[in-house]
Structure formats: structure tokens, C-alpha cells
Scaffold this active site. Structure first.
Site, PDB file in Angstrom:
ATOM      1  N   SER A 124     -38.762 -49.106  13.333  1.00 37.96           N
ATOM      2  CA  SER A 124     -38.556 -48.421  14.609  1.00 37.96           C
ATOM      3  C   SER A 124     -39.629 -48.832  15.599  1.00 37.96           C
ATOM      4  CB  SER A 124     -38.648 -46.915  14.354  1.00 37.96           C
ATOM      5  OG  SER A 124     -38.731 -46.219  15.571  1.00 37.96           O
ATOM      6  N   TYR A 148     -43.063 -38.885  10.914  1.00 37.83           N
ATOM      7  CA  TYR A 148     -41.920 -39.809  10.835  1.00 37.83           C
ATOM      8  C   TYR A 148     -42.376 -41.239  11.131  1.00 37.83           C
ATOM      9  CZ  TYR A 148     -37.993 -42.564  12.539  1.00 37.83           C
ATOM     10  OH  TYR A 148     -37.110 -43.593  12.751  1.00 37.83           O
ATOM     11  N   LYS A 152     -42.633 -44.994   8.742  1.00 38.74           N
ATOM     12  CA  LYS A 152     -42.151 -46.353   9.047  1.00 38.74           C
ATOM     13  C   LYS A 152     -43.308 -47.349   9.012  1.00 38.74           C
ATOM     14  CE  LYS A 152     -37.819 -45.321   9.792  1.00 38.74           C
ATOM     15  NZ  LYS A 152     -36.782 -45.720   8.847  1.00 38.74           N
TER      16      LYS A 152
HETATM   17  P1  NAD Z   1     -28.704 -41.044  10.310  1.00 39.30           P
HETATM   18  O1  NAD Z   1     -29.399 -39.785   9.903  1.00 39.30           O
HETATM   19  O2  NAD Z   1     -27.433 -40.948  11.039  1.00 39.30           O
HETATM   20  O3  NAD Z   1     -28.495 -41.979   9.035  1.00 39.30           O
HETATM   21  C1  NAD Z   1     -29.357 -41.972   7.931  1.00 39.30           C
HETATM   22  C2  NAD Z   1     -28.492 -41.814   6.690  1.00 39.30           C
HETATM   23  O4  NAD Z   1     -29.318 -41.816   5.529  1.00 39.30           O
HETATM   24  C3  NAD Z   1     -27.716 -40.497   6.678  1.00 39.30           C
HETATM   25  O5  NAD Z   1     -26.353 -40.775   6.430  1.00 39.30           O
HETATM   26  C4  NAD Z   1     -28.338 -39.699   5.546  1.00 39.30           C
HETATM   27  O6  NAD Z   1     -27.393 -38.870   4.913  1.00 39.30           O
HETATM   28  C5  NAD Z   1     -28.856 -40.803   4.650  1.00 39.30           C
HETATM   29  N1  NAD Z   1     -29.997 -40.438   3.806  1.00 39.30           N
HETATM   30  C6  NAD Z   1     -31.154 -39.840   4.179  1.00 39.30           C
HETATM   31  N2  NAD Z   1     -31.965 -39.692   3.122  1.00 39.30           N
HETATM   32  C7  NAD Z   1     -31.310 -40.217   2.047  1.00 39.30           C
HETATM   33  C8  NAD Z   1     -31.613 -40.359   0.682  1.00 39.30           C
HETATM   34  N3  NAD Z   1     -32.770 -39.916   0.162  1.00 39.30           N
HETATM   35  N4  NAD Z   1     -30.704 -40.933  -0.131  1.00 39.30           N
HETATM   36  C9  NAD Z   1     -29.532 -41.369   0.358  1.00 39.30           C
HETATM   37  N5  NAD Z   1     -29.179 -41.265   1.635  1.00 39.30           N
HETATM   38  C10 NAD Z   1     -30.062 -40.695   2.471  1.00 39.30           C
HETATM   39  O7  NAD Z   1     -29.779 -41.899  11.152  1.00 39.30           O
HETATM   40  P2  NAD Z   1     -29.573 -43.259  11.950  1.00 39.30           P
HETATM   41  O8  NAD Z   1     -29.797 -42.965  13.391  1.00 39.30           O
HETATM   42  O9  NAD Z   1     -28.330 -43.927  11.535  1.00 39.30           O
HETATM   43  O10 NAD Z   1     -30.842 -44.044  11.427  1.00 39.30           O
HETATM   44  C11 NAD Z   1     -30.761 -44.971  10.360  1.00 39.30           C
HETATM   45  C12 NAD Z   1     -32.165 -45.516  10.106  1.00 39.30           C
HETATM   46  O11 NAD Z   1     -32.664 -46.088  11.310  1.00 39.30           O
HETATM   47  C13 NAD Z   1     -33.163 -44.439   9.694  1.00 39.30           C
HETATM   48  O12 NAD Z   1     -34.014 -44.986   8.703  1.00 39.30           O
HETATM   49  C14 NAD Z   1     -33.934 -44.177  10.974  1.00 39.30           C
HETATM   50  O13 NAD Z   1     -35.243 -43.743  10.719  1.00 39.30           O
HETATM   51  C15 NAD Z   1     -33.932 -45.551  11.628  1.00 39.30           C
HETATM   52  N6  NAD Z   1     -34.090 -45.501  13.100  1.00 39.30           N
HETATM   53  C16 NAD Z   1     -33.220 -44.760  13.850  1.00 39.30           C
HETATM   54  C17 NAD Z   1     -33.393 -44.695  15.230  1.00 39.30           C
HETATM   55  C18 NAD Z   1     -32.483 -43.884  16.093  1.00 39.30           C
HETATM   56  O14 NAD Z   1     -32.839 -43.622  17.255  1.00 39.30           O
HETATM   57  N7  NAD Z   1     -31.304 -43.464  15.634  1.00 39.30           N
HETATM   58  C19 NAD Z   1     -34.432 -45.430  15.851  1.00 39.30           C
HETATM   59  C20 NAD Z   1     -35.277 -46.178  15.049  1.00 39.30           C
HETATM   60  C21 NAD Z   1     -35.098 -46.224  13.661  1.00 39.30           C
HETATM   61  N1  UFG Z   2     -35.341 -36.783  27.083  1.00 38.95           N
HETATM   62  C1  UFG Z   2     -35.169 -35.752  27.989  1.00 38.95           C
HETATM   63  N2  UFG Z   2     -34.406 -34.692  27.609  1.00 38.95           N
HETATM   64  C2  UFG Z   2     -33.805 -34.596  26.395  1.00 38.95           C
HETATM   65  C3  UFG Z   2     -33.985 -35.659  25.472  1.00 38.95           C
HETATM   66  C4  UFG Z   2     -34.776 -36.727  25.847  1.00 38.95           C
HETATM   67  O1  UFG Z   2     -35.700 -35.798  29.094  1.00 38.95           O
HETATM   68  O2  UFG Z   2     -33.143 -33.596  26.111  1.00 38.95           O
HETATM   69  C5  UFG Z   2     -36.125 -37.975  27.478  1.00 38.95           C
HETATM   70  C6  UFG Z   2     -37.365 -38.202  26.637  1.00 38.95           C
HETATM   71  O3  UFG Z   2     -38.468 -37.478  27.171  1.00 38.95           O
HETATM   72  C7  UFG Z   2     -37.522 -39.725  26.737  1.00 38.95           C
HETATM   73  C8  UFG Z   2     -36.078 -40.238  26.829  1.00 38.95           C
HETATM   74  O4  UFG Z   2     -35.307 -39.116  27.271  1.00 38.95           O
HETATM   75  O5  UFG Z   2     -38.183 -40.068  27.926  1.00 38.95           O
HETATM   76  C9  UFG Z   2     -35.516 -40.718  25.499  1.00 38.95           C
HETATM   77  O6  UFG Z   2     -35.708 -39.693  24.520  1.00 38.95           O
HETATM   78  P1  UFG Z   2     -34.979 -39.742  23.099  1.00 38.95           P
HETATM   79  O7  UFG Z   2     -35.319 -38.465  22.395  1.00 38.95           O
HETATM   80  O8  UFG Z   2     -33.542 -40.074  23.266  1.00 38.95           O
HETATM   81  O9  UFG Z   2     -35.634 -41.005  22.379  1.00 38.95           O
HETATM   82  P2  UFG Z   2     -37.164 -41.325  22.044  1.00 38.95           P
HETATM   83  O10 UFG Z   2     -37.535 -42.554  22.828  1.00 38.95           O
HETATM   84  O11 UFG Z   2     -38.023 -40.143  22.191  1.00 38.95           O
HETATM   85  O12 UFG Z   2     -37.101 -41.672  20.481  1.00 38.95           O
HETATM   86  C10 UFG Z   2     -36.061 -42.434  19.868  1.00 38.95           C
HETATM   87  C11 UFG Z   2     -35.845 -41.909  18.452  1.00 38.95           C
HETATM   88  C12 UFG Z   2     -37.089 -42.154  17.631  1.00 38.95           C
HETATM   89  C13 UFG Z   2     -37.416 -43.624  17.669  1.00 38.95           C
HETATM   90  C14 UFG Z   2     -37.582 -44.096  19.100  1.00 38.95           C
HETATM   91  C15 UFG Z   2     -37.804 -45.580  19.175  1.00 38.95           C
HETATM   92  O13 UFG Z   2     -35.554 -40.512  18.486  1.00 38.95           O
HETATM   93  O14 UFG Z   2     -36.854 -41.781  16.299  1.00 38.95           O
HETATM   94  O15 UFG Z   2     -36.403 -43.787  19.847  1.00 38.95           O
HETATM   95  O16 UFG Z   2     -36.817 -46.249  18.487  1.00 38.95           O
HETATM   96  F1  UFG Z   2     -38.577 -43.826  17.009  1.00 38.95           F
END
Ligand code: NAD
Ligand code: UFG
Length: 349
Positions: A124, A148, A152
Site C-alpha cells: 500500500s 495497519y 504492510k
Molecule cells: P477486502 O477486505 O475487500 O478484501 C480482503 C479479503 O481478504 C476479504 O475478502 C477478507 O474476507 C479476506 N481475508 C481477510 N483476512 C483473511 C484471512 N486471515 N484468511 C483468509 N481471508 C482473509 O479489501 P481490499 O480492498 O480488496 O484489499 C485487498 C488487499 O489490498 C488488502 O491486503 C489491503 O490491505 C490491500 N490494500 C487495499 C487498499 C484499498 O484502499 N482498498 C489500498 C492499499 C492496499
Molecule cells: N475523506 C473525506 N471524507 C470521508 C472520507 C475521506 O473528506 O468521508 C478524504 C480524506 O480525508 C482523504 C481522501 O478523502 O483526503 C481520501 O480518503 P480515503 O479514506 O478514501 O483514502 P485514504 O487516502 O485515507 O486511504 C486509502 C486506504 C488506505 C490506504 C491508502 C493508500 O483507506 O488503507 O488509501 O493506498 F493505505
């Protein structure tokens, strides 16, 4: 080639599975459904018309994982399973360390036992901590501001140690920026539990009338309009990045980090305004205090992935928001609305 996808029922996982299946790869999916539903697995099948084994297993269950590797030929692993909520990780850090770190260690142990050393990992942009030296390049010093993010960062370091110990491993650390949007079919998309934490699902739920108004976390940042700037990337572009990363890891050894972003940042107000244009809806909002842990600007320099993975994000903000809105309109309650017959599921009793 056959790929194990952990977390394949989740938001990014389901879109990644679609892209891998469409490109002729065979899949085995493992997910404990702790933050997803079986319906997303059904939808992946529906979108692609392809079948695959699905195991409802926790990746910390070593014997369960061993049976997956024994029962299927696995060439490489795309590892997305993990918890991802920043706020929750501050409240229940041990759950995050157990799940994200122990789960990954267990997975790596089992991969090693079965001689599978090709891995694409969901990292991430959060591993850049609160640096503001944008655009972010991969060799920026890493940091973390919450448990969190630390999981990572720690995992990236653990993978580096693993490679040092055995240079047959081939690992791609994909540093995602802000994935948003949904599959154009509107069959799969983001289905957050409860009130969304992230900006785009919050906006779409305001637009559909489930939430009253958006709260914008601060308008006093050092950005042109005072609101936070992020590098939003279409989840399908992100999913395609996994395909490219897989091609790279299977043909080489080593460990490399790649930024998966567009390289372009948008402010919260720009996102709101772009969403209003594509949806024809007005999004009422109020400006509130900054959210703890947020930074002013976070956007990528994606050149390394562009050159080394031959990958580039193609879709712009408008398309991301159109797809997010179509998904929300067609699935007002996410996956909860439907109850199709599941695929064949393997569980351990
Ligand atoms: P998500 O929660 O939709 O998907 C994660 C999946 O992993 C879920 O289906 C959950 O049920 C499964 N899971 C969690 N723990 C588990 C375990 N112990 N065993 C088996 N399955 C398990 O999240 P996502 O947005 O699809 O994110 C996927 C990956 O990408 C995550 O590792 C997250 O940290 C990373 N990531 C997400 C974002 C984002 O903004 N969505 C940004 C950066 C990194
Ligand atoms: N924001 C608002 N109101 C809301 C939600 C978000 O103003 O209700 C703003 C935040 O302050 C930020 C922007 O919208 O400026 C984006 O916020 P998000 O919560 O959508 O995303 P973040 O950048 O905070 O974080 C996301 C994921 C993290 C990941 C990161 C980088 O949630 O897990 O992107 O990949 F680490």
C-alpha cells in the site's frame, strides 16, 4: 498456469480474479469471508463464465492451506488477504498483527513447503508514512502512522529477509494508491461493511440516499483548494497490474516494489464535483476537522511499473466515478440483496 489468490472474494481480489481468468489463467481462491461474501465469488463466475475451486479457509489455518496446495497445482500466489481499516487497526492492533502478519507467515511457510516461491503481494502507499515528498517513488524511505500501515511495512521487510535467505524467491510488492470504481458490468464492486470509511463509497451512499451528507475532513491543507489530494486508480487498472506483475515474477527471481497509481492527484472537492457531473446528483457536504493520520498529498510516480511491468493505468477519474455510481445504483445494498446458489465450496470442518 495456476494461481492461488488469497482474499479473492474481496474488493480488489474479485476484480483481480476476473482479469486473471480472462487472460487464461487457472485460479484457486482462498478467503475466510471475514470482510466479503460468497456472492462476490458467484459474480466473478458470472462475469467470466469460468469456474474455479473456492476454499473458505483462514490463511492462518496451516493444515487448511496445505490441503489447498496438495489438492491443486499452484504455480504462483497473489496474496491479498488481510484486514485494511486504518481506524480499526488503532483500536484492535493485535487482531491486525495476528491476521496480516501471522497469516502471511503461515502462507509463506506453506509455499516454501510446496516449493512455490512466486508471489505478488498487496502492499500500500501507506508504507510511505507521512512523507509529503510527492510524487512518491519506490525508493522513498518507508514509515507508518498506524498499526495497519506497520503490518504492510513489516511484511515488505519480512519478504526482503526471505529473499536474502533464499534467492529463488520472486516477489512483487504492489503499492496500491487509492483504488476506486467497479467492474463495468456492475456485477462486482466495493461492498463496505457498515458506514464506509473511504471517500468514494461514502459519496455514492450519499447520492443514493443512504447517508445524509459527506463530511470533508479539513479544508486547511496546503493544497490548491485546501482539501486532501490522492491518486485515485480504477480498480480494474489495478487488477491488470497484478497480471503484469505475475508475468514478471514467474519469469525471474528477486524482490521489487512497484507503485500502482495514475501519477495524478485529485482533491476531495474535485472528486465531489466530478461525481456530481457523472451522476447528475448533488452531494451535500460540510467541512469538519481533519481526520487523525491524514496527510495533505499522496500521489505516485508510476514510472517504474510503466517501464518494468509494461503496465499503465488507462482509466481516468470520470470513468472511475461512472463505474462506482453504476455499481451503487444497481446494487444499493451491495451483495446483500441477492442469494444465488454458491459455487462448489471447500471448507474444513
Ligand atoms: P477486502 O477486505 O475487500 O478484501 C480482503 C479479503 O481478504 C476479504 O475478502 C477478507 O474476507 C479476506 N481475508 C481477510 N483476512 C483473511 C484471512 N486471515 N484468511 C483468509 N481471508 C482473509 O479489501 P481490499 O480492498 O480488496 O484489499 C485487498 C488487499 O489490498 C488488502 O491486503 C489491503 O490491505 C490491500 N490494500 C487495499 C487498499 C484499498 O484502499 N482498498 C489500498 C492499499 C492496499
Ligand atoms: N475523506 C473525506 N471524507 C470521508 C472520507 C475521506 O473528506 O468521508 C478524504 C480524506 O480525508 C482523504 C481522501 O478523502 O483526503 C481520501 O480518503 P480515503 O479514506 O478514501 O483514502 P485514504 O487516502 O485515507 O486511504 C486509502 C486506504 C488506505 C490506504 C491508502 C493508500 O483507506 O488503507 O488509501 O493506498 F493505505
Amino acid at each position: 498456469m495456476s494461481i492461488l489468490v488469497t482474499g479473492g472474494a474481496g474488493y480488489i481480489g474479485s476484480h483481480t480474479c476476473v482479469e486473471l481468468l480472462r487472460n487464461g489463467l487457472e485460479l484457486v481462491i482462498v478467503d475466510n469471508l471475514s470482510n466479503s461474501s460468497l456472492e462476490s465469488i458467484n459474480r466473478v463466475r458470472k462475469v467470466t463464465g469460468k469456474g474455479f475451486p473456492f476454499y473458505e479457509i483462514d490463511i492462518r489455518d496451516k493444515d487448511g492451506l496445505k490441503s489447498v496446495f496438495s489438492e491443486n497445482k499452484i504455480d504462483a500466489v497473489v496474496h491479498l488477504a488481510g484486514f485494511k481499516s486504518v481506524g480499526e487497526s488503532v483500536q484492535i492492533p493485535l487482531h491486525y498483527y495476528h491476521n496480516n502478519i501471522s497469516g502471511t507467515l503461515t502462507l509463506c511457510d506453506v509455499m516454501k513447503t510446496f516449493g512455490v516461491k512466486k508471489l505478488v503481494f498487496s502492499s500500500s502507499a501507506t508504507v510511505y508514512g507521512n512523507t509529503e515528498s510527492v510524487p512518491l517513488v519506490e525508493d522513498t524511505p518507508l514509515g507508518a502512522t498506524n498499526p495497519y500501515g506497520r503490518t504492510k511495512w513489516m511484511l515488505e521487510e519480512i519478504f526482503r529477509d526471505l529473499f536474502i535467505s533464499d534467492n529463488e524467491w520472486s516477489i512483487a510488492l504492489l503499492r496500491y494508491f487509492n483504488p476506486i470504481g467497479a467492474h463495468e458490468s456492475s456485477l462486482i464492486g466495493e461492498d463496505p461493511n457498515g458506514t464506509p470509511n473511504n471517500l468514494t463509497p461514502y459519496i455514492t451512499q450519499v447520492a443514493i440516499g443512504k447517508l445524509n451528507k459527506l463530511r470533508i475532513f479539513g479544508n486547511d491543507y496546503e493544497t490548491p483548494d485546501g482539501t486532501g489530494i490522492r491518486d485515485y486508480i480504477h480498480v480494474v487498472d489495478l487488477a491488470q497490474g497484478h497480471l503484469k506483475a505475475l508475468s514478471k515474477v514467474v519469469s525471474t527471481t528477486g524482490i521489487e516494489a512497484y507503485n500502482l497509481g495514475t501519477g495524478k492527484g485529485y482533491s476531495v472537492l474535485e472528486v465531489v464535483s466530478a461525481f456530481e457531473k457523472v451522476s447528475g446528483k448533488t452531494i451535500p457536504y460540510e467541512i469538519v476537522e481533519r481526520r487523525a493520520g491524514d496527510i495533505a498529498k499522496c500521489y505516485s510516480d508510476p514510472s517504474k511499473a510503466n517501464h518494468e511491468l509494461k503496465w499503465r493505468a488507462e482509466k481516468g477519474l470520470r470513468e472511475m466515478l461512472e463505474d462506482a455510481w453504476r455499481w451503487q445504483e444497481n446494487n444499493p445494498n451491495g451483495y446483500a440483496t441477492v442469494n444465488n446458489k454458491p459455487l462448489q465450496i471447500f471448507t474444513r470442518s
